[in-house]
Scaffold this motif. Sequence first.
Motif, mmCIF file in Angstrom:
data_model
loop_
_atom_site.group_PDB
_atom_site.id
_atom_site.type_symbol
_atom_site.label_atom_id
_atom_site.label_comp_id
_atom_site.label_asym_id
_atom_site.label_seq_id
_atom_site.Cartn_x
_atom_site.Cartn_y
_atom_site.Cartn_z
ATOM 1 N N ARG A 141 0.872 -1.173 0.000
ATOM 2 C CA ARG A 141 0.000 0.000 0.000
ATOM 3 C C ARG A 141 0.916 1.233 0.000
ATOM 4 O O ARG A 141 1.299 1.751 1.043
ATOM 5 N N THR A 142 1.280 1.675 -1.194
ATOM 6 C CA THR A 142 2.289 2.723 -1.339
ATOM 7 C C THR A 142 1.677 4.075 -1.634
ATOM 8 O O THR A 142 0.762 4.200 -2.459
ATOM 9 N N TYR A 143 2.205 5.099 -0.953
ATOM 10 C CA TYR A 143 1.843 6.487 -1.223
ATOM 11 C C TYR A 143 3.122 7.249 -1.581
ATOM 12 O O TYR A 143 4.188 7.008 -1.000
ATOM 13 N N VAL A 144 3.000 8.181 -2.505
ATOM 14 C CA VAL A 144 4.112 9.036 -2.909
ATOM 15 C C VAL A 144 3.779 10.475 -2.538
ATOM 16 O O VAL A 144 2.701 10.980 -2.885
ATOM 17 N N PHE A 145 4.670 11.126 -1.823
ATOM 18 C CA PHE A 145 4.513 12.537 -1.471
ATOM 19 C C PHE A 145 5.387 13.363 -2.408
ATOM 20 O O PHE A 145 6.584 13.096 -2.523
ATOM 21 N N ARG A 146 4.792 14.375 -3.026
ATOM 22 C CA ARG A 146 5.544 15.274 -3.899
ATOM 23 C C ARG A 146 5.459 16.705 -3.382
ATOM 24 O O ARG A 146 4.760 17.556 -3.945
ATOM 25 N N PRO A 147 6.171 17.010 -2.309
ATOM 26 C CA PRO A 147 6.136 18.378 -1.782
ATOM 27 C C PRO A 147 6.903 19.346 -2.667
ATOM 28 O O PRO A 147 7.853 18.963 -3.352
ATOM 29 N N GLY A 148 6.468 20.613 -2.645
ATOM 30 C CA GLY A 148 7.210 21.670 -3.319
ATOM 31 C C GLY A 148 8.186 22.286 -2.315
ATOM 32 O O GLY A 148 9.052 21.599 -1.781
ATOM 33 N N TYR A 149 8.006 23.573 -2.010
ATOM 34 C CA TYR A 149 8.875 24.215 -1.018
ATOM 35 C C TYR A 149 8.495 23.707 0.363
ATOM 36 O O TYR A 149 7.320 23.698 0.739
ATOM 37 N N ILE A 150 9.497 23.291 1.137
ATOM 38 C CA ILE A 150 9.269 22.753 2.481
ATOM 39 C C ILE A 150 9.888 23.688 3.513
ATOM 40 O O ILE A 150 11.094 23.971 3.464
ATOM 41 N N ARG A 151 9.083 24.128 4.449
ATOM 42 C CA ARG A 151 9.612 24.960 5.528
ATOM 43 C C ARG A 151 10.006 24.061 6.703
ATOM 44 O O ARG A 151 9.174 23.343 7.247
#
Length: 224
Positions: A141-151
Amino acid sequence: MKVVVFGAGGMVGTGVLRACLLDEEVRSVVAVVRRPLGMGHPKLREVSPADFADLADVAGEFAGADACLFALGVPSAGRTEAEYTRVTRDFALAAARVLLPLGEHLTFVYVSGASADSASTTMWARVKGRAEDELLALPLRTYVFRPGYIRPRHGARPRSLTSRLAYGATSWTYPVLRRLFPRHTTTTDAIGRAALAVVRRGGTGSRVLTSADINAAATEKALS
């Protein structure tokens, strides 16, 4: 739940680990690390494999795990594609494959990046895109996170000097970026809370999350 965390010493991993240690539903955390984190917590156990591409020597530590949150990464600058692939793709796949015997119930969260695409002409985006494709194809059960700018928050910071300098030079712009581009910014805290939220979802919802999705997921427990 029992959670395995890769990259707990890095910027994003610090946020992920913090979320796990604060969450009442997380009973134990196994942090897979290169070097000691220098902290103590009753929920936390640290393990250091001899080779992140072959985790057989620490596989027993993962027994009973409900989730693996993979936030291990390195900057692409100054690295060849082969070097970057080893950490970004090979280590992630090694982690996922050693967890396969635990069954399809286990949730695997891979922290990637905005614009990741296996067909990209940009090296880092291409490598992360390939890693995403291969992880999503596994019977997990895989999820992919694609964040942009991370504070970074609560002491989280990049390990490399170059990245620390870059974040230090641009951190003052975060309030502006958040106001102008709210769908493309997030925080280390939000990523950690969102990772646990998708574990609780039990396989429902989109398998690829952008910054906006991450921020929304980070509030799910409070709304449930």
